[in-house]
Design a protein around this motif. Structure first.
Motif: not given
Length: 275
Positions: A170-171, A150-152, A255-259, A246-248
């Motif tokens: 903001y990402s 809902g943000l990107l 985001f880089c692997g799924h999309f 962990r968050n990064m």
């Protein structure tokens, strides 16, 4: 049996016949059975090895931070190791176990419906948003919230808004605080602010999340720094940075692997003839 079923295979609006659907289903069932037949000792050894890795790296890293964290090289090593421990715990242990992949072991500590992880998102919320929503409605725009959370804006199929021009900015905090985005996903705050969800329902969904957040914050930023005594500050900052690592990592993988650019995105109409 050969009549076309009215849902598109892809954005070019190709269709599967009923026979093709049944043949596809038979192949999927065969793959599942092949996997189930192959399960055994090597799989059990693997998940226990992963769990042991998480446990021992956490013990070692927290020990380094508590007993010698004021030394910069030790702090760097302990913080990095704790970050790796948290990554493996979330992405390889928690993710897979909460999918129910190891229920066949009949080990209560690895039972998917009961497992909880080192994350501010509750296990129950994640099982709903990920196991159910994401894996039932994968990449269906308007159903799968994992598409940009809902943000990107990740795909041209998503409606463009001027606010997306600030997305590269903001990402960054979203990446650094990714576990918090995962935690509040199930609240569906957008529905609340649009009046499509009651305050009472939102508060009821918030309570278990509040308990989990309190537990995680107490563990990393109160309990461990407190028992570290004089090394409280190195432990506090080490935990903070390890959570950021962990968050990064999880943000990047998701985001880089799924999309990727070739990933298919589907409209809601694909669900029209779903049973």
């Amino acid at each position: 049996m050969n009549s076309a079923v009215k849902f598109p295979l892809n954005s070019k609006s190709k269709y599967l016949t009923q026979d093709q659907i049944e043949a596809f289903g038979a192949k999927i069932d065969a793959i599942r059975q092949e996997v189930m037949d192959d399960l055994g000792e090597k799989d059990a050894k693997y998940i226990y090895k992963v769990r042991n890795f998480v446990r021992y790296t956490e013990i070692a890293s927290r020990g380094m931070l508590m007993f010698a964290g004021w030394l910069p090289p030790v702090w760097l090593l302990g913080t990095g190791m704790l970050g790796v421990s948290k990554i493996v715990e979330n992405m390889e242990l928690g993710h897979n176990v909460m999918h129910g992949q190891y229920d066949w072991l009949n080990d209560d500590s690895l039972r998917g419906k009961d497992f909880d992880w080192d994350n501010v998102c509750t296990g129950d919320d994640w099982r709903h948003t990920h196991n159910y929503i994401h894996h039932t409605y994968t990449n269906i725009k308007g159903m799968d919230d994992d598409i940009g959370y809902g943000l990107l804006r990740l795909f041209p199929e998503q409606r463009w808004k001027p606010g997306f021009l600030l997305q590269p900015i903001y990402s960054i905090p979203f990446c650094l605080l990714f576990q918090w985005g995962v935690a509040i996903q199930n609240l569906e705050l957008g529905k609340y602010f649009k009046g499509r969800k009651s305050k009472a329902q939102t508060l009821a969904e918030w309570k278990p999340m509040q308990r989990k957040i309190g537990k995680q914050l107490f563990k990393d930023y109160v309990f461990f720094p407190l028992i570290a005594g004089p090394a409280a500050l190195p432990v506090f900052t080490g935990n903070l940075v390890a959570n950021g690592i962990r968050n990064m990592w999880t943000f990047s993988v998701i985001f880089c692997g799924h999309f990727t650019k070739d990933v298919e995105v589907f409209p809601k109409k694909v669900l029209e003839n779903e049973i």
